[in-house]
Scaffold this motif. Structure first.
Motif, PDB file in Angstrom:
ATOM      1  N   LYS A 188      42.555  40.610  54.333  1.00  0.00           N
ATOM      2  CA  LYS A 188      43.800  40.162  54.975  1.00  0.00           C
ATOM      3  C   LYS A 188      44.935  40.054  53.963  1.00  0.00           C
ATOM      4  O   LYS A 188      46.056  40.514  54.211  1.00  0.00           O
ATOM      5  CB  LYS A 188      43.556  38.805  55.646  1.00  0.00           C
ATOM      6  CG  LYS A 188      44.824  38.098  56.126  1.00  0.00           C
ATOM      7  CD  LYS A 188      44.495  36.707  56.633  1.00  0.00           C
ATOM      8  CE  LYS A 188      45.738  35.859  56.862  1.00  0.00           C
ATOM      9  NZ  LYS A 188      45.411  34.480  57.295  1.00  0.00           N
ATOM     10  N   TYR A 189      44.650  39.471  52.808  1.00  0.00           N
ATOM     11  CA  TYR A 189      45.708  39.225  51.830  1.00  0.00           C
ATOM     12  C   TYR A 189      45.931  40.388  50.864  1.00  0.00           C
ATOM     13  O   TYR A 189      47.049  40.584  50.373  1.00  0.00           O
ATOM     14  CB  TYR A 189      45.386  37.967  51.004  1.00  0.00           C
ATOM     15  CG  TYR A 189      45.708  36.691  51.722  1.00  0.00           C
ATOM     16  CD1 TYR A 189      47.021  36.260  51.869  1.00  0.00           C
ATOM     17  CD2 TYR A 189      44.691  35.909  52.272  1.00  0.00           C
ATOM     18  CE1 TYR A 189      47.324  35.085  52.546  1.00  0.00           C
ATOM     19  CE2 TYR A 189      44.984  34.725  52.952  1.00  0.00           C
ATOM     20  CZ  TYR A 189      46.297  34.323  53.073  1.00  0.00           C
ATOM     21  OH  TYR A 189      46.593  33.157  53.741  1.00  0.00           O
ATOM     22  N   CYS A 190      44.867  41.132  50.584  1.00  0.00           N
ATOM     23  CA  CYS A 190      44.991  42.165  49.566  1.00  0.00           C
ATOM     24  C   CYS A 190      45.173  43.559  50.123  1.00  0.00           C
ATOM     25  O   CYS A 190      45.386  44.516  49.386  1.00  0.00           O
ATOM     26  CB  CYS A 190      43.760  42.136  48.650  1.00  0.00           C
ATOM     27  SG  CYS A 190      43.638  40.593  47.739  1.00  0.00           S
ATOM     28  N   GLY A 191      45.071  43.700  51.452  1.00  0.00           N
ATOM     29  CA  GLY A 191      45.355  44.996  52.068  1.00  0.00           C
ATOM     30  C   GLY A 191      44.370  46.040  51.660  1.00  0.00           C
ATOM     31  O   GLY A 191      43.161  45.853  51.696  1.00  0.00           O
ATOM     32  N   GLY A 202      35.445  47.124  41.543  1.00  0.00           N
ATOM     33  CA  GLY A 202      36.812  47.060  41.038  1.00  0.00           C
ATOM     34  C   GLY A 202      37.666  45.870  41.376  1.00  0.00           C
ATOM     35  O   GLY A 202      38.871  45.906  41.131  1.00  0.00           O
ATOM     36  N   SER A 203      37.127  44.785  41.939  1.00  0.00           N
ATOM     37  CA  SER A 203      37.973  43.646  42.292  1.00  0.00           C
ATOM     38  C   SER A 203      37.397  42.334  41.791  1.00  0.00           C
ATOM     39  O   SER A 203      36.280  41.972  42.150  1.00  0.00           O
ATOM     40  CB  SER A 203      38.157  43.550  43.810  1.00  0.00           C
ATOM     41  OG  SER A 203      38.844  42.351  44.130  1.00  0.00           O
ATOM     42  N   CYS A 204      38.175  41.617  40.967  1.00  0.00           N
ATOM     43  CA  CYS A 204      37.761  40.250  40.629  1.00  0.00           C
ATOM     44  C   CYS A 204      38.448  39.260  41.560  1.00  0.00           C
ATOM     45  O   CYS A 204      38.078  38.091  41.607  1.00  0.00           O
ATOM     46  CB  CYS A 204      38.070  39.923  39.166  1.00  0.00           C
ATOM     47  SG  CYS A 204      39.816  39.748  38.771  1.00  0.00           S
ATOM     48  N   LYS A 205      39.435  39.722  42.338  1.00  0.00           N
ATOM     49  CA  LYS A 205      40.155  38.839  43.262  1.00  0.00           C
ATOM     50  C   LYS A 205      39.244  38.314  44.362  1.00  0.00           C
ATOM     51  O   LYS A 205      39.480  37.243  44.911  1.00  0.00           O
ATOM     52  CB  LYS A 205      41.321  39.631  43.874  1.00  0.00           C
ATOM     53  CG  LYS A 205      42.492  38.814  44.396  1.00  0.00           C
ATOM     54  CD  LYS A 205      43.237  38.131  43.282  1.00  0.00           C
ATOM     55  CE  LYS A 205      44.617  37.671  43.667  1.00  0.00           C
ATOM     56  NZ  LYS A 205      45.559  38.719  43.972  1.00  0.00           N
ATOM     57  N   ILE A 206      38.172  39.062  44.670  1.00  0.00           N
ATOM     58  CA  ILE A 206      37.233  38.599  45.696  1.00  0.00           C
ATOM     59  C   ILE A 206      36.681  37.224  45.338  1.00  0.00           C
ATOM     60  O   ILE A 206      36.402  36.404  46.207  1.00  0.00           O
ATOM     61  CB  ILE A 206      36.071  39.622  45.885  1.00  0.00           C
ATOM     62  CG1 ILE A 206      35.119  39.188  47.003  1.00  0.00           C
ATOM     63  CG2 ILE A 206      35.303  39.840  44.595  1.00  0.00           C
ATOM     64  CD1 ILE A 206      35.747  39.113  48.369  1.00  0.00           C
ATOM     65  N   SER A 242      43.240  45.885  45.353  1.00  0.00           N
ATOM     66  CA  SER A 242      42.975  44.452  45.409  1.00  0.00           C
ATOM     67  C   SER A 242      42.486  43.854  44.106  1.00  0.00           C
ATOM     68  O   SER A 242      42.013  42.745  44.067  1.00  0.00           O
ATOM     69  CB  SER A 242      41.954  44.165  46.498  1.00  0.00           C
ATOM     70  OG  SER A 242      40.765  44.854  46.242  1.00  0.00           O
ATOM     71  N   VAL A 243      42.553  44.600  43.017  1.00  0.00           N
ATOM     72  CA  VAL A 243      42.105  44.089  41.728  1.00  0.00           C
ATOM     73  C   VAL A 243      42.954  42.901  41.317  1.00  0.00           C
ATOM     74  O   VAL A 243      42.453  41.909  40.866  1.00  0.00           O
ATOM     75  CB  VAL A 243      42.131  45.192  40.654  1.00  0.00           C
ATOM     76  CG1 VAL A 243      41.771  44.623  39.292  1.00  0.00           C
ATOM     77  CG2 VAL A 243      41.216  46.326  41.010  1.00  0.00           C
TER      78      VAL A 243
END
Length: 294
Positions: free
Chosen positions: A285-288, A231-235, A293-294
């Motif tokens: 750290k940034y997305c909690g 579920g996360s592309c922010k990674i 965090s998506v």
């Protein structure tokens, strides 16, 4: 609820002697015994922890919808998936789009095109376009991870479809997101990239459209894909940032943008596990909370 001191001691002991994932593995095994499977809990687990290799493919299949939540239907649905795979493959052979010597990843591409109703005429088949190349890169990486061709095709197809459908609108914004986080972590490096013209030329397609397929070795790549599939592309932004941070000295010493791109596109493969581990730490750290965090 009070914390279990025995469990805490056990976790600390396991970590000290190098069995950090033992407790997580037990937790996943408990989740996989549920019927129906709780897809949301499996997603949360995959966001928080690396999946054990023995369960990774099975969890990916569930998260990508290849297998349903009801475990007692897995055998039946698996049979349907295999029949569909064989039918599509046979159709391509009859139409002479594939033959014995066709590379397997090209076979997967033609199958995907046929099922997506975008298969070109045989007389119109030309060199793969950029979208096809993205698919082929992901297919080549998945082929290194998954042995069975039928499973491999379904995972490639479902991964690409989910990625495009879920994150297609977000992908164009990831370079700006990378710039933002880099301005917080390492503004001098960001300024150097801007001043040399390298920022606009970074291998964004390799990083964000192909999810690092062809950039990271499969052992590191599958840990990144755990997060994307769950579920996360922010990674992807944080892996890109950690690559830049890891090669900061070399990049800062390069004034030609082409040189920077060459370094980042052909980086050594030996320290990628450490890069991915640091990237995941930055992402947390940034997305909690992972599920946000998506």
């Amino acid at each position: 609820m009070a914390e279990d001191p025995q469990r805490n001691f056990r976790s600390a002991y396991y970590e000290k002697v190098g069995f950090r994932g033992v407790e997580e593995k037990k937790s996943l095994e408990i989740l996989l015994k549920d019927n129906p499977l709780d897809v949301e809990k499996l997603s949360t687990f995959s966001q928080r922890f690396p999946l054990p290799s023995m369960y990774r493919i099975h969890v990916w299949k569930v998260l990508l919808g290849i297998l349903p939540p009801h475990s007692d239907s897995h055998s039946l649905v698996g049979g349907y998936r295999r029949e569909q795979y064989q039918d599509v493959l046979e159709a391509l052979k009859v139409m002479r789009f594939v033959h014995m010597a066709t590379p397997q990843t090209q076979v997967y591409l033609r199958m995907f095109q046929l099922e997506s109703q975008v298969l070109p005429r045989r007389s119109d088949t030309s060199a793969p376009d950029e979208e096809d190349e993205d698919f082929l890169s992901i297919a080549r990486a998945m082929e290194e991870i998954v042995e069975d061709p039928m499973d491999c095709y379904w995972l490639i197809k479902s991964f690409v479809n989910q990625f495009n459908n879920k994150f297609g609108d977000s992908i164009p914004h990831l370079p700006k997101s990378l710039e933002h986080y880099l301005s917080v972590e390492e503004p001098r490096l960001l300024n150097h990239l801007k001043n040399t013209g390298a920022l606009a030329m970074l291998p964004y397609s390799l990083w964000f459209r192909r999810c690092f397929a062809g950039c990271l070795p499969e052992s590191s790549l599958q840990r990144v894909w755990d997060k994307v599939i769950s579920g996360s592309c922010k990674i992807l932004v944080f892996v890109a940032m950690e690559i830049l941070l890891s090669y900061k000295i070399v990049v800062m010493g390069t004034s030609r943008p082409e040189g920077v791109v060459s370094i980042l596109s052909n980086m050594p493969q030996e320290n990628t596990d450490a890069i991915v581990t640091k990237a995941i730490d930055l992402w947390h750290k940034y997305c909690g909370t992972p599920m946000h965090s998506v």
